[in-house]
Design a protein around this motif. Structure first.
Motif, PDB file in Angstrom:
ATOM      1  N   GLU A  64       1.129  -1.076  -0.010  1.00 23.65           N
ATOM      2  CA  GLU A  64      -0.060  -0.091   0.163  1.00 23.65           C
ATOM      3  C   GLU A  64       0.845   1.379   0.148  1.00 23.65           C
ATOM      4  O   GLU A  64       1.861   1.330   0.546  1.00 23.65           O
ATOM      5  CB  GLU A  64      -0.355   0.243   1.392  1.00 23.65           C
ATOM      6  N   SER A  65       0.135   2.105  -0.646  1.00 20.75           N
ATOM      7  CA  SER A  65       0.652   4.006  -0.733  1.00 20.75           C
ATOM      8  C   SER A  65       0.276   4.336   0.645  1.00 20.75           C
ATOM      9  O   SER A  65      -0.556   4.336   1.227  1.00 20.75           O
ATOM     10  CB  SER A  65       0.274   4.492  -1.855  1.00 20.75           C
ATOM     11  N   ARG A  66       1.859   4.928   0.933  1.00 18.52           N
ATOM     12  CA  ARG A  66       1.606   5.663   2.409  1.00 18.52           C
ATOM     13  C   ARG A  66      -0.006   7.119   1.929  1.00 18.52           C
ATOM     14  O   ARG A  66      -0.446   6.762   3.801  1.00 18.52           O
ATOM     15  CB  ARG A  66       2.464   5.558   2.791  1.00 18.52           C
ATOM     16  N   THR A  67       0.420   7.366   1.076  1.00 20.86           N
ATOM     17  CA  THR A  67      -0.325   8.537   0.981  1.00 20.86           C
ATOM     18  C   THR A  67      -1.577   8.229   0.090  1.00 20.86           C
ATOM     19  O   THR A  67      -2.705   8.960   0.742  1.00 20.86           O
ATOM     20  CB  THR A  67       0.479   9.779   0.227  1.00 20.86           C
ATOM     21  N   VAL A  98       8.042   7.145  11.289  1.00 23.37           N
ATOM     22  CA  VAL A  98       7.754   5.635  11.272  1.00 23.37           C
ATOM     23  C   VAL A  98       7.166   5.174  10.142  1.00 23.37           C
ATOM     24  O   VAL A  98       6.508   6.266   9.083  1.00 23.37           O
ATOM     25  CB  VAL A  98       6.656   5.280  11.970  1.00 23.37           C
ATOM     26  N   ARG A  99       7.805   4.554   9.982  1.00 28.83           N
ATOM     27  CA  ARG A  99       7.813   3.845   8.134  1.00 28.83           C
ATOM     28  C   ARG A  99       7.072   1.989   7.667  1.00 28.83           C
ATOM     29  O   ARG A  99       7.592   1.587   8.332  1.00 28.83           O
ATOM     30  CB  ARG A  99       8.729   3.891   7.358  1.00 28.83           C
ATOM     31  N   VAL A 100       5.933   2.177   8.407  1.00 27.78           N
ATOM     32  CA  VAL A 100       5.437   0.466   8.723  1.00 27.78           C
ATOM     33  C   VAL A 100       5.309   0.586   7.430  1.00 27.78           C
ATOM     34  O   VAL A 100       5.649  -0.878   7.471  1.00 27.78           O
ATOM     35  CB  VAL A 100       3.531   1.044   9.393  1.00 27.78           C
ATOM     36  N   GLU A 101       4.906   0.898   5.979  1.00 27.99           N
ATOM     37  CA  GLU A 101       4.766   0.018   5.085  1.00 27.99           C
ATOM     38  C   GLU A 101       6.529  -0.644   4.363  1.00 27.99           C
ATOM     39  O   GLU A 101       6.248  -1.563   4.146  1.00 27.99           O
ATOM     40  CB  GLU A 101       4.272   1.086   4.230  1.00 27.99           C
ATOM     41  N   VAL A 102       6.953   0.067   5.208  1.00 25.68           N
ATOM     42  CA  VAL A 102       8.572   0.233   4.272  1.00 25.68           C
ATOM     43  C   VAL A 102       9.373  -1.314   5.321  1.00 25.68           C
ATOM     44  O   VAL A 102       9.222  -2.441   4.805  1.00 25.68           O
ATOM     45  CB  VAL A 102       9.518   1.061   4.526  1.00 25.68           C
ATOM     46  N   TRP A 130      13.964  -1.537  13.170  1.00 25.06           N
ATOM     47  CA  TRP A 130      13.722  -0.863  14.658  1.00 25.06           C
ATOM     48  C   TRP A 130      13.654   0.450  13.891  1.00 25.06           C
ATOM     49  O   TRP A 130      13.862   1.165  14.550  1.00 25.06           O
ATOM     50  CB  TRP A 130      14.884  -1.308  15.586  1.00 25.06           C
ATOM     51  N   GLN A 131      15.857   0.629  13.124  1.00 22.78           N
ATOM     52  CA  GLN A 131      15.513   1.899  12.425  1.00 22.78           C
ATOM     53  C   GLN A 131      13.725   2.338  11.299  1.00 22.78           C
ATOM     54  O   GLN A 131      13.781   3.676  11.773  1.00 22.78           O
ATOM     55  CB  GLN A 131      17.014   1.868  11.856  1.00 22.78           C
TER      56      GLN A 131
END
Length: 581
Positions: free
Chosen positions: A58-61, A268-272, A261-262
């Motif tokens: 999914e795209s974050r935006t 926060v980049r949960v999708e990545v 963790w990074q």
């Protein structure tokens, strides 16, 4: 003639009403419980993993489908190197663990080696000691500049360089293996206990010595157990966060868990993170498939019968060599790290060593009376672990009952879902829970609920395996007798089955409680400012570099763990933590 007398008119209506009444009589209110259990499994296991997969595309935006997350996750060489490091580290740690554990298991199971009780104590101690505390202990022991072993080496030899450097790839793998070797030991010893001495006797008659018989007869027969232990340690190693963070980050060794963790640092980049976690999940599934393929190529059967017996192999003087090996592993895994942690917890400055003017209770006083989060984290740990253990055991008991009594046609699918978290790294489960429940409409991030639910799902397989083994030991005829006398199925479970399996369920509850109380990989992704657990606070203290306070807090965690271990030994048997069902 009345309608009632006409054939085919009244009879079908009566038959329909009778069929409905029959179905209603057969329906039990407890059937609703099975539906609740299915929904609970979907909520705890299937939905977080499904959400993790969806979010990774999914795209974050915009929320549209995209593969950009995977490109971002593996678009830099540093991220790819972290995955390679994790795989190499897992293989190295699993190899070290097998080298330690297999000789120990053989010596305890098959020989007249002295000190078997001490060996068992070392295995239990290594199982109880949290991996991140062991890592801190080894930093105090083998840190290149101030580690006790290196200071002693310089003092004795006058050398300028360190003898050991724990901040290295080998040091990291060794510390991880020292915490994981009990898993291999339990598997291999349980398998060796089933091998008859007749197999080794036949090899001896044909001219093979003790060591040749062990190498060519005993160990090949337990190859499946060795493989199972190796794979479990590998999976544990690649999913571990605490030890790679405490030792690996200062050593500039980046692995998958520390890289994930990074991704959770602001923003926060949960999708990545979800995309980056997917290959780790595929590796886990792949290892299970590889194990099945390897073991399917060859039969592993030890034929025993009434005449089969097990006799201890007499090692002569070599029994002391075997004991020295076991003792050496125990010292490295338990005694040495615990000693330096205890010394540091009572020290003003741990580097000054043992001296009267260096002893103090200030570290414990700070934690108990002054630290703003220490006592809160202790309360959180006990509350979260107890709640998770209760949820896991209750769910596991009901699911095990459904599966073993074949109450629903898809019972095996329920059993599969209950065991699925066993092959899912805890860090992936945590990211799945974050993706599923952190944002609206649930908005559970930072709450006690999300941590309890994540712990319940993470350790459900332990409770399920324990409950399934206990349920199989209760013959269904005992429940049927109660139902014939008018009791419902739920009453039969509550009055007959549950009391008969109470001891096993208590053991399972305590195991889940203990492992949940030391869990870091899942907790660190889900805690909030006021829901920190002891393991997360220990990691925070390690980042601050205050090893004296860190050691004291680790001592408090170990004290709580030992209290529950003692309760378990008293109520559920001395081997309740090392029992393999």
């Amino acid at each position: 003639m009345s309608d009632a007398a006409l054939p085919g008119v009244a009879a079908p209506a009566s038959s329909a009403r009778g069929g409905l009444r029959g179905r209603m009589r057969r329906f039990e209110p407890v059937s609703l419980l099975w539906i609740v259990l299915i929904l609970a499994l979907l909520f705890l296991v299937a939905y977080p993993l499904g959400k993790l997969f969806v979010v990774s595309f999914e795209s974050r935006t915009t929320g549209d489908f995209t593969v950009a997350n995977y490109l971002a996750a593996y678009g830099r060489q540093r991220y790819v190197d972290a995955l390679i490091n994790s795989l190499t580290l897992g293989l190295t740690a699993a190899t070290f663990a097998c080298i330690m554990a297999v000789p120990m298991a053989w010596a305890v199971s098959r020989t007249d080696m002295p000190g078997k009780g001490i060996t068992w104590a070392a295995v239990l101690g290594a199982f109880i000691l949290p991996p991140y505390l062991s890592a801190v202990g080894w930093i105090l022991l083998a840190g290149p500049n101030s580690g006790f072993l290196n200071l002693a080496w310089r003092g004795l030899t006058g050398a300028s360089g360190p003898l050991f450097n724990i901040y290295s790839f080998t040091g990291l793998a060794l510390v991880m293996a020292l915490g994981a070797f009990p898993l291999v030991f339990i598997f291999v010893k349980s398998a060796l206990d089933l091998v008859s001495s007749e197999m080794e006797d036949a090899a001896n008659i044909l001219g093979a010595g003790t060591w040749t018989a062990m190498r060519k007869v005993s160990l090949p027969l337990v190859w499946p157990a060795i493989m199972a232990g190796f794979i479990i340690v590998f999976l544990e190693a690649i999913a571990l966060f605490g030890t790679p963070a405490i030792i690996g980050i200062p050593a500039r060794i980046n692995v998958v868990t520390t890289q994930l963790w990074q991704f959770f640092e602001y923003p926060v980049r949960v999708e990545v993170a979800a995309a980056y976690a997917m290959p780790l999940l595929l590796v886990t599934v792949g290892m299970i498939v590889v194990q099945k393929l390897l073991l399917s190529r060859k039969g592993f059967v030890s034929q025993t019968g009434k005449g089969g017996e097990r006799r201890m192999i007499r090692l002569g003087p070599w029994r002391w060599v075997a004991f020295a090996w076991c003792a050496g592993v125990g010292i490295m895994a338990v005694a040495a790290p615990l000693f330096v942690l205890l010394q540091a917890s009572f020290a003003r400055a741990w580097g000054r060593g043992l001296a009267w003017d260096n002893l103090t209770l200030a570290n414990y006083r700070l934690l108990i009376f002054e630290h703003d989060m220490a006592m809160t984290s202790i309360g959180n740990t006990i509350l979260f672990s107890a709640a998770a253990a209760t949820i896991a055991v209750v769910l596991a008991l009901m699911i095990a009952y459904i599966v073993n009594r074949k109450l629903v046609p898809f019972g095996d699918a329920l059993g599969f879902l209950a065991m699925a978290p066993f092959v899912i790294p805890g860090i992936i489960m945590a990211i799945g829970f974050y993706a599923a429940y952190a944002s609206p409409p649930f908005s559970l991030y930072g709450t006690a609920a999300i941590i309890i639910l994540a712990f319940s799902a993470r350790f459900l397989p332990i409770a399920y395996a324990n409950s399934s083994s206990a349920i199989r030991a209760v013959h269904p005829e005992m429940e049927e007798a109660a139902r014939i006398l008018g009791g419902g199925r739920l009453l039969a479970v509550r009055k007959i089955t549950a009391p008969l399996v109470r001891k096993a369920l208590l053991g399972g509850w305590l195991i889940v409680f203990i492992v949940a109380s030391r869990e870091l990989s899942a907790a660190i992704f889900l805690v909030g400012p006021r829901t920190r657990t002891m393991s997360v606070l220990l990691y925070d203290l390690s980042e601050a570099g205050n090893f004296e306070v860190l050691a004291a807090f680790g001592g408090l965690l170990l004290a709580i763990t030992l209290v529950f271990v003692a309760i378990g030994m008293k109520l559920a048997g001395r081997d309740f933590m090392l029992r393999r069902s």
